[in-house]
Design a protein around this motif. Structure first.
Motif, PDB file in Angstrom:
ATOM      1  N   ILE A   1       0.841  -1.200   0.000  1.00  0.00           N
ATOM      2  CA  ILE A   1       0.000   0.000   0.000  1.00  0.00           C
ATOM      3  C   ILE A   1       0.878   1.252   0.000  1.00  0.00           C
ATOM      4  CG2 ILE A   1      -1.602   1.344   1.423  1.00  0.00           C
ATOM      5  CD1 ILE A   1      -2.958  -1.312   2.147  1.00  0.00           C
ATOM      6  N   GLY A   2       1.961   1.222   0.789  1.00  0.00           N
ATOM      7  CA  GLY A   2       2.888   2.354   0.803  1.00  0.00           C
ATOM      8  C   GLY A   2       3.500   2.602  -0.568  1.00  0.00           C
ATOM      9  N   PHE A   3       3.868   1.532  -1.256  1.00  0.00           N
ATOM     10  CA  PHE A   3       4.424   1.657  -2.597  1.00  0.00           C
ATOM     11  C   PHE A   3       3.387   2.265  -3.550  1.00  0.00           C
ATOM     12  CE2 PHE A   3       5.370  -0.181  -6.823  1.00  0.00           C
ATOM     13  CZ  PHE A   3       6.600   0.424  -7.021  1.00  0.00           C
ATOM     14  N   PHE A   4       2.150   1.806  -3.465  1.00  0.00           N
ATOM     15  CA  PHE A   4       1.088   2.345  -4.314  1.00  0.00           C
ATOM     16  C   PHE A   4       0.862   3.830  -4.037  1.00  0.00           C
ATOM     17  CE2 PHE A   4      -3.447   3.319  -4.934  1.00  0.00           C
ATOM     18  CZ  PHE A   4      -3.510   3.139  -6.313  1.00  0.00           C
ATOM     19  N   ILE A   5       0.867   4.216  -2.765  1.00  0.00           N
ATOM     20  CA  ILE A   5       0.666   5.622  -2.407  1.00  0.00           C
ATOM     21  C   ILE A   5       1.823   6.479  -2.927  1.00  0.00           C
ATOM     22  CG2 ILE A   5       0.554   7.207  -0.432  1.00  0.00           C
ATOM     23  CD1 ILE A   5      -1.150   5.076   0.978  1.00  0.00           C
ATOM     24  N   LEU A   6       3.037   5.927  -2.913  1.00  0.00           N
ATOM     25  CA  LEU A   6       4.170   6.642  -3.514  1.00  0.00           C
ATOM     26  C   LEU A   6       3.953   6.878  -5.002  1.00  0.00           C
ATOM     27  CD1 LEU A   6       7.336   4.982  -1.975  1.00  0.00           C
ATOM     28  CD2 LEU A   6       6.765   7.391  -1.923  1.00  0.00           C
ATOM     29  N   ILE A   7       3.479   5.852  -5.682  1.00  0.00           N
ATOM     30  CA  ILE A   7       3.273   5.941  -7.135  1.00  0.00           C
ATOM     31  C   ILE A   7       2.227   6.996  -7.478  1.00  0.00           C
ATOM     32  CG2 ILE A   7       2.448   4.659  -9.179  1.00  0.00           C
ATOM     33  CD1 ILE A   7       5.244   3.855  -8.256  1.00  0.00           C
ATOM     34  N   ILE A   8       1.160   7.106  -6.675  1.00  0.00           N
ATOM     35  CA  ILE A   8       0.106   8.065  -7.011  1.00  0.00           C
ATOM     36  C   ILE A   8       0.435   9.486  -6.584  1.00  0.00           C
ATOM     37  CG2 ILE A   8      -1.711   6.324  -7.033  1.00  0.00           C
ATOM     38  CD1 ILE A   8      -2.660   7.406  -4.311  1.00  0.00           C
ATOM     39  N   GLY A   9       1.610   9.692  -5.914  1.00  0.00           N
ATOM     40  CA  GLY A   9       2.057  11.055  -5.683  1.00  0.00           C
ATOM     41  C   GLY A   9       1.991  11.568  -4.260  1.00  0.00           C
ATOM     42  N   TRP A  10       1.924  10.707  -3.272  1.00  0.00           N
ATOM     43  CA  TRP A  10       1.934  11.128  -1.868  1.00  0.00           C
ATOM     44  C   TRP A  10       3.184  10.543  -1.205  1.00  0.00           C
ATOM     45  CZ3 TRP A  10      -2.614  13.038   1.009  1.00  0.00           C
ATOM     46  CH2 TRP A  10      -3.626  13.483   0.159  1.00  0.00           C
ATOM     47  N   PRO A  11       4.359  11.122  -1.450  1.00  0.00           N
ATOM     48  CA  PRO A  11       5.601  10.478  -1.037  1.00  0.00           C
ATOM     49  C   PRO A  11       5.792  10.348   0.484  1.00  0.00           C
ATOM     50  CG  PRO A  11       6.049  12.653  -1.922  1.00  0.00           C
ATOM     51  CD  PRO A  11       4.606  12.367  -2.179  1.00  0.00           C
ATOM     52  N   ILE A  12       5.455  11.356   1.254  1.00  0.00           N
ATOM     53  CA  ILE A  12       5.695  11.302   2.698  1.00  0.00           C
ATOM     54  C   ILE A  12       4.829  10.226   3.338  1.00  0.00           C
ATOM     55  CG2 ILE A  12       5.643  12.603   4.864  1.00  0.00           C
ATOM     56  CD1 ILE A  12       7.784  13.565   2.884  1.00  0.00           C
ATOM     57  N   LEU A  13       3.548  10.231   3.033  1.00  0.00           N
ATOM     58  CA  LEU A  13       2.631   9.230   3.586  1.00  0.00           C
ATOM     59  C   LEU A  13       3.032   7.823   3.120  1.00  0.00           C
ATOM     60  CD1 LEU A  13       0.091   8.623   5.227  1.00  0.00           C
ATOM     61  CD2 LEU A  13      -1.228   8.938   3.126  1.00  0.00           C
TER      62      LEU A  13
ATOM     63  N   ILE B   1       6.079   6.591   5.060  1.00  0.00           N
ATOM     64  CA  ILE B   1       5.735   6.237   6.443  1.00  0.00           C
ATOM     65  C   ILE B   1       5.076   4.865   6.488  1.00  0.00           C
ATOM     66  CG2 ILE B   1       4.223   6.835   8.378  1.00  0.00           C
ATOM     67  CD1 ILE B   1       4.787   9.808   7.635  1.00  0.00           C
ATOM     68  N   ILE B   2       4.137   4.614   5.590  1.00  0.00           N
ATOM     69  CA  ILE B   2       3.452   3.323   5.560  1.00  0.00           C
ATOM     70  C   ILE B   2       4.417   2.209   5.166  1.00  0.00           C
ATOM     71  CG2 ILE B   2       1.615   2.003   4.430  1.00  0.00           C
ATOM     72  CD1 ILE B   2       0.031   4.650   4.302  1.00  0.00           C
ATOM     73  N   GLU B   3       5.293   2.478   4.204  1.00  0.00           N
ATOM     74  CA  GLU B   3       6.297   1.487   3.821  1.00  0.00           C
ATOM     75  C   GLU B   3       7.257   1.189   4.966  1.00  0.00           C
ATOM     76  OE1 GLU B   3       8.415   2.760   0.417  1.00  0.00           O
ATOM     77  OE2 GLU B   3       7.106   1.659  -0.933  1.00  0.00           O
ATOM     78  N   ALA B   4       7.671   2.212   5.688  1.00  0.00           N
ATOM     79  CA  ALA B   4       8.575   2.003   6.826  1.00  0.00           C
ATOM     80  C   ALA B   4       7.911   1.118   7.874  1.00  0.00           C
ATOM     81  CB  ALA B   4       8.978   3.343   7.432  1.00  0.00           C
ATOM     82  N   TYR B   5       6.635   1.357   8.136  1.00  0.00           N
ATOM     83  CA  TYR B   5       5.897   0.505   9.070  1.00  0.00           C
ATOM     84  C   TYR B   5       5.884  -0.945   8.570  1.00  0.00           C
ATOM     85  CZ  TYR B   5       2.015  -1.710  11.447  1.00  0.00           C
ATOM     86  OH  TYR B   5       1.248  -2.601  12.148  1.00  0.00           O
ATOM     87  N   GLY B   6       5.585  -1.136   7.294  1.00  0.00           N
ATOM     88  CA  GLY B   6       5.577  -2.477   6.712  1.00  0.00           C
ATOM     89  C   GLY B   6       6.932  -3.143   6.790  1.00  0.00           C
TER      90      GLY B   6
END
Length: 67
Positions: A37-49, A52-57
């Protein structure tokens, strides 16, 4: 780019079958979903969020399980 290299490096280090088993293990499922999910959020343009989600994962995937 770093995420793709990370998964590629894990695959090359331990093999494709072992990588798939690691990420699909029931105890690692929460970390795998968070990382994806963190990777997907990065792709759609929300890098900070996304980071954070990727780091948690990442932390959930590679934490010490009482060994």
């Amino acid at each position: 780019m770093g995420n793709i290299l990370f998964v590629s490096g894990v695959s090359l280090t331990i093999g494709l079958k072992s990588t798939t088993q690691f990420f699909m293990k029931r105890s690692n499922f929460k970390g795998t979903i968070s990382f994806g999910i963190g990777f997907f959020i990065l792709i759609i343009g929300w890098p900070i969020l996304g980071m954070i989600i990727e780091a948690y994962g990442f932390i959930v995937l590679f934490r010490c399980n009482g060994i």
